[in-house]
Design an enzyme around this catalytic site. Structure first.
Site, PDB file in Angstrom:
ATOM      1  N   ARG A 155       0.824  -1.116  -0.072  1.00  0.00           N
ATOM      2  CA  ARG A 155      -0.029  -0.086   0.045  1.00  0.00           C
ATOM      3  C   ARG A 155       1.010   1.382  -0.044  1.00  0.00           C
ATOM      4  O   ARG A 155       0.432   2.407  -0.509  1.00  0.00           O
ATOM      5  CB  ARG A 155      -0.925  -0.048   1.224  1.00  0.00           C
ATOM      6  CG  ARG A 155      -0.169  -0.140   2.516  1.00  0.00           C
ATOM      7  CD  ARG A 155      -1.378  -0.205   3.674  1.00  0.00           C
ATOM      8  NE  ARG A 155      -0.745  -0.438   4.721  1.00  0.00           N
ATOM      9  CZ  ARG A 155      -1.005   0.083   6.114  1.00  0.00           C
ATOM     10  NH1 ARG A 155      -2.283   0.881   6.359  1.00  0.00           N
ATOM     11  NH2 ARG A 155      -0.264  -0.302   7.285  1.00  0.00           N
ATOM     12  N   ARG A 173      -1.720  -4.788   2.949  1.00  0.00           N
ATOM     13  CA  ARG A 173      -1.485  -4.228   4.125  1.00  0.00           C
ATOM     14  C   ARG A 173      -0.105  -4.750   4.902  1.00  0.00           C
ATOM     15  O   ARG A 173       0.707  -3.776   5.389  1.00  0.00           O
ATOM     16  CB  ARG A 173      -2.617  -4.558   5.095  1.00  0.00           C
ATOM     17  CG  ARG A 173      -2.303  -3.841   6.577  1.00  0.00           C
ATOM     18  CD  ARG A 173      -3.478  -4.522   7.617  1.00  0.00           C
ATOM     19  NE  ARG A 173      -3.168  -3.906   9.061  1.00  0.00           N
ATOM     20  CZ  ARG A 173      -3.897  -4.162   9.822  1.00  0.00           C
ATOM     21  NH1 ARG A 173      -5.076  -5.158   9.890  1.00  0.00           N
ATOM     22  NH2 ARG A 173      -3.878  -3.707  10.999  1.00  0.00           N
ATOM     23  N   SER A 194      -4.646   4.863   5.893  1.00  0.00           N
ATOM     24  CA  SER A 194      -4.568   3.432   5.514  1.00  0.00           C
ATOM     25  C   SER A 194      -4.119   3.327   4.032  1.00  0.00           C
ATOM     26  O   SER A 194      -3.551   2.234   3.770  1.00  0.00           O
ATOM     27  CB  SER A 194      -5.718   2.648   5.954  1.00  0.00           C
ATOM     28  OG  SER A 194      -6.100   2.464   7.236  1.00  0.00           O
ATOM     29  N   PHE A 231     -14.228  -3.005   0.323  1.00  0.00           N
ATOM     30  CA  PHE A 231     -15.405  -1.779   0.105  1.00  0.00           C
ATOM     31  C   PHE A 231     -15.136  -1.082  -1.624  1.00  0.00           C
ATOM     32  O   PHE A 231     -16.178  -0.390  -1.704  1.00  0.00           O
ATOM     33  CB  PHE A 231     -14.899  -0.733   1.285  1.00  0.00           C
ATOM     34  CG  PHE A 231     -15.064  -1.184   2.467  1.00  0.00           C
ATOM     35  CD1 PHE A 231     -15.830  -2.055   3.013  1.00  0.00           C
ATOM     36  CD2 PHE A 231     -14.237  -0.620   3.478  1.00  0.00           C
ATOM     37  CE1 PHE A 231     -15.745  -2.466   4.287  1.00  0.00           C
ATOM     38  CE2 PHE A 231     -14.190  -0.832   4.936  1.00  0.00           C
ATOM     39  CZ  PHE A 231     -14.932  -1.948   5.231  1.00  0.00           C
ATOM     40  N   HIS A 261      -5.559  -3.758   1.574  1.00  0.00           N
ATOM     41  CA  HIS A 261      -6.122  -4.514   2.677  1.00  0.00           C
ATOM     42  C   HIS A 261      -6.931  -5.739   1.699  1.00  0.00           C
ATOM     43  O   HIS A 261      -7.768  -6.325   2.309  1.00  0.00           O
ATOM     44  CB  HIS A 261      -6.780  -3.965   3.693  1.00  0.00           C
ATOM     45  CG  HIS A 261      -6.203  -3.020   4.558  1.00  0.00           C
ATOM     46  ND1 HIS A 261      -5.395  -1.994   3.771  1.00  0.00           N
ATOM     47  CD2 HIS A 261      -5.806  -2.750   5.638  1.00  0.00           C
ATOM     48  CE1 HIS A 261      -4.906  -1.029   4.851  1.00  0.00           C
ATOM     49  NE2 HIS A 261      -5.334  -1.615   5.863  1.00  0.00           N
ATOM     50  N   ASP A 312      -8.561  -8.182  11.310  1.00  0.00           N
ATOM     51  CA  ASP A 312      -9.755  -7.405  11.125  1.00  0.00           C
ATOM     52  C   ASP A 312     -11.057  -8.615  10.872  1.00  0.00           C
ATOM     53  O   ASP A 312     -12.025  -8.600  10.586  1.00  0.00           O
ATOM     54  CB  ASP A 312      -9.684  -6.253   9.886  1.00  0.00           C
ATOM     55  CG  ASP A 312      -9.127  -5.438  10.621  1.00  0.00           C
ATOM     56  OD1 ASP A 312      -8.595  -5.262  11.825  1.00  0.00           O
ATOM     57  OD2 ASP A 312      -9.235  -4.240   9.799  1.00  0.00           O
ATOM     58  N   GLU A 324     -18.804   4.944  -0.230  1.00  0.00           N
ATOM     59  CA  GLU A 324     -17.841   4.286  -1.024  1.00  0.00           C
ATOM     60  C   GLU A 324     -18.712   4.328  -2.451  1.00  0.00           C
ATOM     61  O   GLU A 324     -18.039   4.638  -3.612  1.00  0.00           O
ATOM     62  CB  GLU A 324     -17.265   2.813  -0.927  1.00  0.00           C
ATOM     63  CG  GLU A 324     -16.560   2.815   0.217  1.00  0.00           C
ATOM     64  CD  GLU A 324     -17.303   2.603   1.555  1.00  0.00           C
ATOM     65  OE1 GLU A 324     -16.282   2.462   2.615  1.00  0.00           O
ATOM     66  OE2 GLU A 324     -18.354   2.819   1.719  1.00  0.00           O
TER      67      GLU A 324
END
Length: 317
Positions: A13, A170, A40, A86, A112, A120, A61
């Protein structure tokens, strides 16, 4: 056998963030949109340098995709940023109707992705996104393996006219591809030459494929290792040339084996030269909470699993 060096673990990322920062300085038509995840997605520097070209849309989104599609009409090149779950599952209708159907020049940049999102858990660990996006007509699908390649891909997709899905992750992973590389959409990268088994891998599994090739080499087995960073359009020629030498293939990806790289490769083989194939991927399951290393071990997405699959597929020749 060619040796690759990890120059220092970095998250992919951050490669996206670095590429976006460089693009912002080169092209005033580059705009960035984020859904409340600026830090992020490593978009902070672009935001600081170009506040007039950065749009924080909040946790909305679907709205972000509509805005991005509209911006292209005025000649802007929008890069959207949020988690892969998302970026795809939550907004599939908007992508299909507003971006893909009219071939809008939107770059959907998704962090991610996969199991390595880690703690998560399953609700955020999308393992179906490649399948969702590759089935959209005209959508280019890219899944990069390290920091350097992600940066190069981010810069390259700005020059490509049409919708792109750029997938990255990530965790900090090995950074081993050249810093000065030229990223060519749709062109696989040959990493190792071998005659006994083909290993094609994408994303975080590319480094694992190289590790597997090393352990196979110790047993006198030479593996042809190919980095498939572009899943659509797929480099069919690279795959077919390799299996013509080896006669068998392993596909490795951090994704469900339904709809991913392995399925695309199987179609190419079925249409041209049916070949024994083993799939290193998640087996039609959701993920769970855990560290990235724990999850990759449990779900069989590492060098050990690739080594095992290579030995198995060789026995099927």
């Amino acid at each position: 056998m060619k040796k690759y060096t990890d120059t220092g673990k970095k998250d992919t990322r951050s490669g996206f963030g670095a590429g976006l920062t460089e693009l912002g300085k080169k092209n005033e038509n580059i705009v960035a949109l984020c859904a409340d995840l600026t830090g992020s997605l490593k978009m902070d520097e672009f935001k600081a340098n170009h506040p007039d070209r950065f749009f924080q849309v909040g946790i909305a989104e679907a709205n972000m995709m509509g805005i991005a599609a509209g911006m292209t009409i005025g000649g802007k090149i929008p890069f959207t940023g949020t988690f892969a779950n998302f970026s795809t599952g939550r907004v599939y209708d908007q992508i299909r109707q507003s971006i893909a159907y009219s071939h809008k020049n939107v770059k959907i940049c998704a962090s991610h992705a996969g199991l390595t999102l880690g703690e998560d858990g399953a609700t955020h660990q999308i393992l179906e996104d490649i399948g969702l996006m590759k089935m959209l007509p005209g959508m280019t699908v890219i899944n990069t393996c390290d920091f350097n390649q992600t940066k190069a891909a981010t810069i390259a997709i700005a020059e490509h006219h049409g919708p792109v899905y750029l997938r990255f992750g990530r965790p900090k992973v090995a950074n081993f591809t050249p810093e000065d590389q030229v990223f060519e959409i749709g062109k696989a990268v040959q990493l190792q030459e071998g005659n006994d088994v083909t290993i094609v891998a994408t994303g975080h599994l590319v480094w694992e494929a190289l590790e597997a090739a090393n352990s196979l080499h110790e047993q006198g087995i030479s593996a042809d290792v190919i980095n498939i960073h572009t899943i659509k359009p797929l480099d069919k020629e690279a795959i077919l040339n390799s299996v013509a030498k080896t006669g068998c293939i392993v596909t490795a990806e951090e994704h469900n084996y339904h709809g991913g790289l392995g399925e695309s490769v199987a179609r190419v083989l079925g249409e041209n030269t049916p070949t024994p194939q083993e799939f290193v991927a998640t087996q039609d399951t959701f993920g769970e909470s855990g560290t990235p290393a724990q999850l990759m071990e449990k779900y069989g997405l590492n060098a050990k699993a690739i080594h095992k699959a290579a030995k198995k597929v060789m026995g099927r020749k």
